[in-house]
Design an enzyme around this catalytic site. Structure first.
Site, short mmCIF file in Angstrom:
data_model
loop_
_atom_site.label_atom_id
_atom_site.label_comp_id
_atom_site.label_asym_id
_atom_site.label_seq_id
_atom_site.Cartn_x
_atom_site.Cartn_y
_atom_site.Cartn_z
N HIS A 72 0.87 -1.18 0.00
CA HIS A 72 0.00 0.00 0.00
C HIS A 72 0.90 1.23 0.00
O HIS A 72 1.62 1.46 0.97
CB HIS A 72 -0.93 -0.01 1.22
CG HIS A 72 -1.83 -1.21 1.26
ND1 HIS A 72 -3.11 -1.19 0.73
CD2 HIS A 72 -1.63 -2.48 1.71
CE1 HIS A 72 -3.65 -2.39 0.88
NE2 HIS A 72 -2.78 -3.19 1.47
N ARG A 74 -0.33 4.34 -0.52
CA ARG A 74 -1.16 5.39 0.08
C ARG A 74 -1.37 6.64 -0.77
O ARG A 74 -2.15 7.49 -0.39
CB ARG A 74 -0.61 5.83 1.45
CG ARG A 74 -0.48 4.71 2.48
CD ARG A 74 -1.80 4.08 2.83
NE ARG A 74 -1.69 3.16 3.95
CZ ARG A 74 -2.42 2.05 4.07
NH1 ARG A 74 -3.31 1.73 3.14
NH2 ARG A 74 -2.28 1.27 5.11
N ASN A 104 -6.65 0.75 -2.75
CA ASN A 104 -7.48 1.43 -1.73
C ASN A 104 -6.91 2.79 -1.32
O ASN A 104 -6.68 3.06 -0.15
CB ASN A 104 -7.71 0.53 -0.51
CG ASN A 104 -6.43 0.12 0.20
OD1 ASN A 104 -5.35 0.17 -0.38
ND2 ASN A 104 -6.55 -0.27 1.45
N ASP A 162 -8.73 -5.13 -2.33
CA ASP A 162 -8.02 -5.35 -1.06
C ASP A 162 -8.30 -4.27 -0.03
O ASP A 162 -8.48 -3.10 -0.35
CB ASP A 162 -6.51 -5.45 -1.27
CG ASP A 162 -5.80 -5.82 0.03
OD1 ASP A 162 -6.17 -6.83 0.62
OD2 ASP A 162 -4.90 -5.07 0.45
N HIS A 189 -8.86 -10.44 -1.03
CA HIS A 189 -8.63 -10.36 0.42
C HIS A 189 -9.74 -11.21 1.01
O HIS A 189 -10.88 -10.76 1.13
CB HIS A 189 -8.72 -8.88 0.80
CG HIS A 189 -8.87 -8.58 2.26
ND1 HIS A 189 -7.95 -7.81 2.94
CD2 HIS A 189 -9.82 -8.90 3.15
CE1 HIS A 189 -8.35 -7.68 4.20
NE2 HIS A 189 -9.48 -8.33 4.35
N HIS A 242 -2.33 -12.45 1.16
CA HIS A 242 -1.95 -12.67 2.57
C HIS A 242 -2.61 -13.87 3.23
O HIS A 242 -3.28 -13.74 4.26
CB HIS A 242 -2.18 -11.41 3.40
CG HIS A 242 -3.47 -10.67 3.15
ND1 HIS A 242 -4.69 -11.30 3.14
CD2 HIS A 242 -3.72 -9.36 2.90
CE1 HIS A 242 -5.63 -10.40 2.90
NE2 HIS A 242 -5.06 -9.22 2.74
N ASP A 314 2.47 -7.03 2.09
CA ASP A 314 1.29 -6.29 2.58
C ASP A 314 1.73 -5.08 3.42
O ASP A 314 1.13 -4.77 4.45
CB ASP A 314 0.32 -7.18 3.37
CG ASP A 314 -1.07 -6.54 3.52
OD1 ASP A 314 -1.32 -5.49 2.89
OD2 ASP A 314 -1.89 -7.09 4.28
N HIS A 318 0.89 3.29 8.42
CA HIS A 318 -0.07 4.18 9.09
C HIS A 318 0.74 5.21 9.87
O HIS A 318 1.69 4.85 10.57
CB HIS A 318 -0.97 3.40 10.06
CG HIS A 318 -1.93 2.49 9.37
ND1 HIS A 318 -3.04 2.96 8.69
CD2 HIS A 318 -1.95 1.13 9.23
CE1 HIS A 318 -3.70 1.92 8.18
NE2 HIS A 318 -3.06 0.81 8.48
N GLY A 333 -2.73 -3.07 10.12
CA GLY A 333 -1.66 -2.94 9.13
C GLY A 333 -0.30 -2.69 9.74
O GLY A 333 -0.17 -2.01 10.75
ZN LIG Z 1 -5.94 -7.32 2.58
ZN LIG Z 2 -3.26 -5.20 1.81
#
Ligand SMILES: [Zn+2]
Ligand SMILES: [Zn+2]
Length: 446
Positions: A72, A74, A104, A162, A189, A242, A314, A318, A333
């Protein structure tokens, strides 16, 4: 021109495991050959005269460029936690040459203009290649299909919602029928939302002890069952993100034996830790949560016997403030790009997997999931990961290139590290204490 000499070349796609010299010419691999006859030394000298650079990889492993199937970044929308610039810098430091970023973001990558925006930003600010994954449904809301064909033209390599599962079997069927015609893998996911609701960790003795609401392993394996049946119905390539539970792994193994086009990835935190490691430290909160020790044992079997296709991070950054709350309230996460190789090497050092198998899980394994090749051969792109299998170092989250610090491995001593990461013929990362000696310009670290 760059010569990488005297390294142990491990190339799972061709079965190579031998001391070799590798010549890069611009963005491609020019030649690979056993080290130095007199003719080669002469050639090397003439190249050095012409301003070519040499990396001495004696004692190091030269591998195809590592691919992370799942991270991710972001950006757009979550730049307080990570950006394409910082995330790919962390990736390069972790030895990755290409990262697949989940959709996402805000806005969600569910149309070609967001995909193009990510790729344009990556071209300017990225240390590694960025291969975006497009959303399966519009806004990842689980209602209608995203603009999958347009995103594929713009450059996505797979689709996924995801962060959440693809909502219903009916929608999944539509996504898979569509993606089969486009030859795109669907990554899910896998999670049953009704079992997931309200939980923060794996259900078991430890969750009872801590008084934290848990979710059972079946939260994942029920969804894997649904997805495999829809994959069989549609003939679509299907990849489990994952994977963390024994029940899921056994289904994937059986599906592969039946000839389904199914693959799965496992994260370093799931094969290293288990639910007994969870306390109230929110840096141990991720989704799927750390599983029971018997699940971890199953993952280790799957990593060894070929059921697992890839190690994926993954990486889910954050910003610190968001994790400084009670366990129940913290977001799921953990970061993972810079610790993945060191943790995978723990499996090699403990004799669970061989070094070539580990390299496969970072290179030709994930490439195969995407329908690509990853190998060291003349004419291939010059994407290489050069690493030490034994350099001892300690990971400090505060020194990470990521914008975020949410790693459960802060302070962990690791054995083995990336020494140089080469993308498109360019050295994008060179470890400071690297034993690689570099002469002349032309390959300046990024
Ligand atoms: Zn996921
Ligand atoms: Zn993920």
């Amino acid at each position: 021109m760059l010569l990488i000499k005297n390294g142990r070349v491990i190339d799972p796609a061709s079965g190579t495991d031998a001391r070799m010299d590798v010549w890069l010419d611009g963005q491609g691999i020019a030649r690979i050959a056993p080290p130095g006859g007199p003719q080669d030394r002469e050639k090397e000298e003439s190249r050095r005269d012409a301003g070519a650079a040499t990396l001495d990889a004696a004692g190091l492993i030269v591998a195809p460029g590592f691919i992370d199937l799942h991270c991710h970044l972001r950006e757009p929308g979550g730049e307080n936690s990570e950006t394409i610039e910082t995330g790919t810098r962390a990736a390069a430091r972790g030895g990755f040459t290409a990262v697949c970023c989940m959709p996402n973001t805000r806005p969600v990558n569910d149309n070609a203009s967001v995909t193009r925006g990510i790729l344009e930003r990556a071209a300017v600010a990225g240390s590694t290649r960025v291969w975006p994954i497009g959303a399966a449904s519009a806004g990842s809301r689980g209602e209608t299909l995203a603009e999958i064909a347009a995103m594929q033209k713009a450059g996505i390599v797979a689709v996924s919602d995801d962060g959440r599962p693809i909502a219903t079997a009916k929608l999944l069927r539509e996504v898979m029928e569509y993606c089969r015609s486009l030859d795109l893998p669907v990554i899910d996911h896998c999670e049953d939302p009704s079992l997931f609701a309200g939980a923060s960790m794996r259900e078991g003795r430890q969750s009872t002890r801590l008084g934290i609401m848990g979710m059972p392993a079946a939260t994942e394996s029920i969804a894997v069952c649904r997805d495999l049946q829809v994959a069989e119905l549609t003939g679509c390539r299907f990849h489990v993100a994952h994977l963390s539970a024994r029940g899921s792994l056994e289904q994937v193994r059986a599906a592969k034996q039946r000839g389904l086009r199914v693959s799965c990835e496992v994260t370093p935190h799931h094969f290293t830790l288990c639910d007994e490691d969870v306390g109230y430290d929110t840096h141990f909160k991720m989704n799927p949560p750390l599983a029971a020790a018997e699940d971890r044992a199953a993952l280790l079997e799957g990593l060894a016997d070929g059921t697992v296709d890839a190690i994926a991070t993954d990486h889910a950054p954050h910003e610190p403030a968001s994790k400084q709350v009670e366990f129940d309230h913290a977001p799921f996460g953990v970061t993972g790009l810079e610790t993945a190789l060191g943790l995978a090497l723990e499996l090699v050092h403990s004799g669970r997997i061989s070094l070539p198998r580990m390299v496969e899980l970072f290179t030709s394994g994930p490439a195969r999931v995407l329908g690509r090749n990853r190998r060291i051969a003349a004419g291939e792109p010059a994407d290489l990961t050069i690493f030490s299998a034994d350099t001892s170092w300690t990971f400090h989250a505060q020194d990470s290139a990521s914008k975020s610090r949410n790693s459960p491995f802060d302070g962990r001593q690791l054995s083995g590290a990336p020494m140089a990461t080469i993308v498109d013929g360019r050295v994008v990362y060179l470890r400071e204490e690297s034993r690689l000696s570099q002469n002349n310009a032309g390959a300046a670290p990024h």
